[in-house]
Design a protein around this motif. Structure first.
Motif, PDB file in Angstrom:
ATOM      1  N   PHE A 209      50.018  42.197  37.155  1.00 18.19           N
ATOM      2  CA  PHE A 209      49.832  41.567  38.467  1.00 18.19           C
ATOM      3  C   PHE A 209      48.352  41.281  38.689  1.00 18.19           C
ATOM      4  N   VAL A 210      47.534  42.291  38.439  1.00 21.49           N
ATOM      5  CA  VAL A 210      46.090  42.150  38.669  1.00 21.49           C
ATOM      6  C   VAL A 210      45.498  41.094  37.727  1.00 21.49           C
ATOM      7  N   ALA A 211      45.951  41.070  36.493  1.00 18.27           N
ATOM      8  CA  ALA A 211      45.421  40.073  35.545  1.00 18.27           C
ATOM      9  C   ALA A 211      45.755  38.664  36.017  1.00 18.27           C
ATOM     10  N   ASP A 212      47.018  38.453  36.380  1.00  9.31           N
ATOM     11  CA  ASP A 212      47.433  37.101  36.759  1.00  9.31           C
ATOM     12  C   ASP A 212      46.844  36.681  38.100  1.00  9.31           C
ATOM     13  N   GLY A 213      46.761  37.632  39.030  1.00 10.20           N
ATOM     14  CA  GLY A 213      46.155  37.322  40.324  1.00 10.20           C
ATOM     15  C   GLY A 213      44.673  37.060  40.215  1.00 10.20           C
ATOM     16  N   THR A 214      44.002  37.838  39.393  1.00 13.17           N
ATOM     17  CA  THR A 214      42.564  37.628  39.219  1.00 13.17           C
ATOM     18  C   THR A 214      42.300  36.294  38.531  1.00 13.17           C
ATOM     19  N   ALA A 215      43.128  35.948  37.549  1.00 14.08           N
ATOM     20  CA  ALA A 215      42.934  34.654  36.867  1.00 14.08           C
ATOM     21  C   ALA A 215      43.054  33.504  37.864  1.00 14.08           C
ATOM     22  N   LEU A 216      44.031  33.598  38.765  1.00 12.95           N
ATOM     23  CA  LEU A 216      44.185  32.555  39.790  1.00 12.95           C
ATOM     24  C   LEU A 216      42.963  32.519  40.706  1.00 12.95           C
ATOM     25  N   ALA A 217      42.499  33.703  41.097  1.00  8.54           N
ATOM     26  CA  ALA A 217      41.333  33.783  41.970  1.00  8.54           C
ATOM     27  C   ALA A 217      40.092  33.200  41.297  1.00  8.54           C
TER      28      ALA A 217
ATOM     29  N   PHE B 213      43.067  48.613  39.329  1.00  7.01           N
ATOM     30  CA  PHE B 213      42.871  48.146  37.946  1.00  7.01           C
ATOM     31  C   PHE B 213      41.614  47.288  37.789  1.00  7.01           C
ATOM     32  N   PRO B 214      40.481  47.836  38.220  1.00  2.00           N
ATOM     33  CA  PRO B 214      39.237  47.052  38.113  1.00  2.00           C
ATOM     34  C   PRO B 214      38.863  46.738  36.668  1.00  2.00           C
ATOM     35  N   ASP B 215      39.358  47.544  35.735  1.00  2.00           N
ATOM     36  CA  ASP B 215      39.100  47.229  34.322  1.00  2.00           C
ATOM     37  C   ASP B 215      39.729  45.887  33.956  1.00  2.00           C
ATOM     38  N   THR B 216      40.928  45.660  34.474  1.00  2.00           N
ATOM     39  CA  THR B 216      41.597  44.374  34.234  1.00  2.00           C
ATOM     40  C   THR B 216      40.841  43.233  34.906  1.00  2.00           C
ATOM     41  N   VAL B 217      40.407  43.466  36.138  1.00  3.78           N
ATOM     42  CA  VAL B 217      39.633  42.437  36.854  1.00  3.78           C
ATOM     43  C   VAL B 217      38.417  42.034  36.025  1.00  3.78           C
ATOM     44  N   ALA B 218      37.699  43.038  35.525  1.00 10.63           N
ATOM     45  CA  ALA B 218      36.476  42.759  34.756  1.00 10.63           C
ATOM     46  C   ALA B 218      36.795  41.971  33.488  1.00 10.63           C
ATOM     47  N   ASP B 219      37.851  42.382  32.790  1.00 10.13           N
ATOM     48  CA  ASP B 219      38.219  41.677  31.553  1.00 10.13           C
ATOM     49  C   ASP B 219      38.570  40.218  31.804  1.00 10.13           C
ATOM     50  N   VAL B 220      39.426  40.011  32.796  1.00 12.42           N
ATOM     51  CA  VAL B 220      39.887  38.641  33.076  1.00 12.42           C
ATOM     52  C   VAL B 220      38.714  37.759  33.493  1.00 12.42           C
ATOM     53  N   ALA B 221      37.878  38.267  34.388  1.00 10.63           N
ATOM     54  CA  ALA B 221      36.762  37.457  34.875  1.00 10.63           C
ATOM     55  C   ALA B 221      35.786  37.150  33.736  1.00 10.63           C
ATOM     56  N   ALA B 222      35.451  38.173  32.962  1.00 12.23           N
ATOM     57  CA  ALA B 222      34.486  37.962  31.878  1.00 12.23           C
ATOM     58  C   ALA B 222      35.031  36.987  30.840  1.00 12.23           C
ATOM     59  N   ASN B 223      36.312  37.088  30.540  1.00 12.84           N
ATOM     60  CA  ASN B 223      36.902  36.147  29.579  1.00 12.84           C
ATOM     61  C   ASN B 223      36.895  34.716  30.092  1.00 12.84           C
TER      62      ASN B 223
ATOM     63  N   THR C 231      31.131  39.060  37.566  1.00 13.44           N
ATOM     64  CA  THR C 231      31.841  39.866  38.560  1.00 13.44           C
ATOM     65  C   THR C 231      31.198  41.230  38.719  1.00 13.44           C
ATOM     66  N   VAL C 232      31.365  41.755  39.898  1.00 12.49           N
ATOM     67  CA  VAL C 232      30.952  43.121  40.202  1.00 12.49           C
ATOM     68  C   VAL C 232      32.228  43.826  40.614  1.00 12.49           C
ATOM     69  N   VAL C 233      32.697  44.743  39.781  1.00 13.61           N
ATOM     70  CA  VAL C 233      33.968  45.390  40.110  1.00 13.61           C
ATOM     71  C   VAL C 233      33.720  46.742  40.766  1.00 13.61           C
ATOM     72  N   GLY C 234      34.637  47.079  41.639  1.00 11.83           N
ATOM     73  CA  GLY C 234      34.486  48.315  42.394  1.00 11.83           C
ATOM     74  C   GLY C 234      35.192  49.485  41.734  1.00 11.83           C
ATOM     75  N   MET C 235      34.481  50.597  41.632  1.00 13.76           N
ATOM     76  CA  MET C 235      35.146  51.849  41.248  1.00 13.76           C
ATOM     77  C   MET C 235      35.789  52.357  42.529  1.00 13.76           C
TER      78      MET C 235
ATOM     79  N   ALA D 181      32.266  51.905  30.153  1.00 13.61           N
ATOM     80  CA  ALA D 181      32.794  50.808  29.336  1.00 13.61           C
ATOM     81  C   ALA D 181      32.001  49.512  29.514  1.00 13.61           C
ATOM     82  N   TYR D 182      31.492  49.289  30.713  1.00 14.87           N
ATOM     83  CA  TYR D 182      30.835  48.009  30.985  1.00 14.87           C
ATOM     84  C   TYR D 182      29.316  48.086  31.074  1.00 14.87           C
ATOM     85  N   LYS D 183      28.764  49.229  30.764  1.00 18.46           N
ATOM     86  CA  LYS D 183      27.305  49.390  30.825  1.00 18.46           C
ATOM     87  C   LYS D 183      26.632  48.330  29.950  1.00 18.46           C
ATOM     88  N   GLY D 184      25.723  47.576  30.555  1.00 20.17           N
ATOM     89  CA  GLY D 184      24.998  46.570  29.781  1.00 20.17           C
ATOM     90  C   GLY D 184      25.754  45.285  29.526  1.00 20.17           C
ATOM     91  N   HIS D 185      26.969  45.157  30.069  1.00 19.32           N
ATOM     92  CA  HIS D 185      27.728  43.916  29.880  1.00 19.32           C
ATOM     93  C   HIS D 185      26.986  42.760  30.574  1.00 19.32           C
TER      94      HIS D 185
END
Lengths: 439, 439
Positions: free
Chosen positions: B107-115, B133-143, B148-152, B178-182
């Motif tokens: 859900f988060v992957a598909d919603g973030t891709a639309l956003a 699922f901020p990890d998914t948000v970060a992956d989708v946006a970066a791809n 993006t700035v994702v919230g813990m 996981a995202y340090k220095g990305h």
């Protein structure tokens, strides 16, 4: 035996507005000789009619064209001339001096053409105008296939259009005679505002408006200072004065109305007067907040207007609709106020009612003029479609409008203006910009 | 001898935002290895650089990409699910129950891709997110090439993402590592709100945020009832409690802040805290009016956010900018307040500052990341151009954005997304809509 008709529009969804804003699926709109003749399930439409044109719009909503209940169309040429200042300074130091120097029939023709292009592209199929050289406004709009209501403007001071109240009125009456019975042009009397038109003139306007059966389109209580000045000078609020002069009737379109006491909300309701709410212009000039939800609750017919592009700076009913909804909810602290269906009515049938054309336009009903638009709901900004009505009011914008028909004529076809030379309109507007900046 | 570089963008106008919002004509922006290396007159650029690509944008303004300082990107899939109701009912009866049923990484992957598709098309190149699922948000946006700035995120109650505060925090810390220095992803701590996170948890968040040097992104004083409830239960306003807990610092991004006393405006200013103003969401939920002009006058850094599409219903910084400007002027009764340049700063550098990225993005300056957009000003809605800055803030919209670059990558090219399969994104969103409606 099928009946030959001009066109059939086949959208995914249809919102008629009247009798209701219910979203219906799979209907087709049958158009002939400029009128809506039927709205029926597609399979029935195909067996009943033989259309000359079929417009497939499989990802679209079909709805009535928007009615812009208050604008000064030609002022598109002054878009961005003077921002971030209050109304009095904006008007006295910038707009009026520039207009006195530049406004001619050519200015009005080129500015109106630009406004018409902007409005049709954004799904507005009718506008109620208040500006100099209304004869030119009417000609330009009608030639572009757009419906317009032009104002017989009246002011106490001389402008490029007329020198004195008598001349304004006589020119207005000529206009009335010239356009009587025109299929796309109708008229209002448009005395500018209580502070710029004297009692005697207003009495004459009222008498003539009665005789000609036209609405009276007037700025009323736009700012707090205008009301305070009137009270200081006469002891009376402008709306009370208009009432004494007999102007507060079902013929009155009170534009702006940001300053209303509880009694005045009731007074407008009891009188059957209309309000043309222009939220973007009011906010940008910091004029005040129209009591939209209170007016609706009291039964006042509230329509939406863009005002001119010099104070807005866009002629976009989508933006007005979302501003009116969101501002209006927050103003009364009630998120349930002004729901989406109310807002869509404001942008369509309420505008038609204010200008006296609700028997002809404002909804998709058999017998009415075919003034309709299609809006695509397959772009990322309007995906997914959980509720097409919500999507129109809260998510969609002018950029999702694909088609517009006015009196059955396809004036915007899949995003392209069919009766306007857009490149020429833009070139002329840019020429005027040079003169505006040099003046 | 010319220097080989990746690209040269040649617009008609350029607005750098920093050092100023002055409109400059005839400059070219030189980009290499993801960074802005120069901004100089076109003739000089041509003799100095040998670009691999030249982007001619002769009717366009070039400006920094917009920063959306607060959103819940994946909630695009819930666009239009529940309108015309106040925040508490909207959240408790509709949003949270639906989320508990449906929210998964898919859900988060598909919603973030639309956003992401919606935001990039509209000129937003960076968003600060708060969602499961901020990890998914970060992956989708970066791809998709978006910054993006994702919230813990941290909450006191269980959700599909974590069961208890300790688990939220440990999952957040994994994300941080996981995202340090990305190059495109950075992080905030995102405790949901004062009413949904307890003191002990907030203390721990504060300590960790200090250590990791990340901002704290939190809903603060969104509604009057939330403040009143806190006062009734504890005798203390939420902002006072946050201050006692040490959270009111330059690291705080206070989202919404519609309920601020004079003292609290000063408190935020003195502390150097930031406000993420989300006018459309606040108005639509009738939550109240942020004191934008007062905050700016007090020196608070005010950024703009869209909030999620379920409460807005669009992720469109252009609309937020015009709502913030117009609402803000009218709220203080001063049309000169919040002029166009202030608004453009809110949508760009102020957002960058709030999320701690103002050394990298938010303006067009040599050394910064090449996060930029082009906006065409040759459409009827933005003609004539008397003032390009006014045109951007008051007339233009997302539909006039033609190009976006993020870290030098051309992610939107002449209106087309280059790294997103738009048809697939829409198809998946429509599939989710079926499940949302059936659930």
């Amino acid at each position: 035996m099928t009946e030959r008709i001009d066109a059939l529009i086949c959208p995914r969804w249809t919102i008629q507005v009247e009798p209701s804003c219910e979203v219906k699926t799979g209907l087709s709109l049958a158009i002939d000789e400029g009128r809506i003749i039927d709205l029926l399930p597609r399979a029935e439409a195909e067996s009943k009619y033989a259309p000359n044109a079929v417009h497939e719009r499989p990802a679209h909503v079909l709805l009535p064209g928007f009615v812009n209940a208050h604008t000064h169309a030609a002022m598109t040429l002054l878009r961005g001339i003077a921002d971030d200042m209050a109304l009095e300074r904006w008007l006295n130091d910038h707009i009026w001096p520039t207009e006195m120097r530049l406004v001619t029939p050519d200015f009005v023709a080129d500015g109106t053409a630009l406004a018409v292009a902007e409005m049709l592209r954004g799904g507005t199929t009718c506008f109620s105008d208040m500006y100099f050289f209304p004869d030119t406004v009417a000609d330009v709009a009608a030639n572009a296939g757009m419906r317009t209501v032009v104002g017989m403007i009246v002011l106490d001071f001389p402008t490029p259009w007329a020198d004195n109240p008598a001349e304004y009125i006589s020119k207005g009456l000529e206009l009335f005679d010239a356009y009587k019975g025109h299929p796309l042009v109708s008229l209002t009397f448009a005395p500018h505002a209580p502070y710029s038109v004297a009692d005697e003139t207003l009495k004459r306007v009222r008498k003539l408006a009665d005789e000609l059966e036209v609405p009276i389109h007037m700025h009323v209580h736009e700012t707090a200072s205008e009301v305070a000045d009137a009270v200081a000078q006469t002891g009376q609020r402008p709306l009370a004065r208009l009432d004494e002069l007999g102007l507060v009737t079902p013929a009155l379109i009170a534009v702006h109305a940001t300053q209303l006491l509880d009694d005045e909300v009731q007074q407008l309701a009891v009188a059957g007067a209309h309000v043309a709410h222009c939220p973007r212009s009011n906010l940008k000039l910091a004029s005040g907040t129209c009591r939209t939800a209170d007016l609706v609750a009291a039964g006042v017919n509230v329509a939406l207007g863009t005002d001119g592009a010099a104070s807005n700076n866009r002629l976009d009913l989508w933006s007005e609709m979302s501003f009116a909804a969101l501002l209006g909810k927050n103003h009364v602290g009630n998120a349930e106020a002004l729901p989406a269906s109310t807002m869509l009515r404001m942008a369509t049938i309420n505008g038609a009612r204010a200008i006296g054309l609700d028997q002809q336009i404002g909804s998709l009903e058999a017998g009415k003029s075919a003034d309709a638009i299609c809006v695509r709901l397959d772009a990322p900004e309007v995906t997914p479609v959980l509720d097409p009505l919500s999507q129109l009011v809260y998510s969609a914008g002018r950029e999702h409008v694909t088609d517009a028909w006015v009196a059955g004529r396809h004036v915007l076809a899949d995003g392209a203006l069919t009766k306007i030379d857009e490149a020429l309109v833009l070139e002329r507007a840019n020429d005027w910009a040079q003169r505006v900046m040099e003046s």
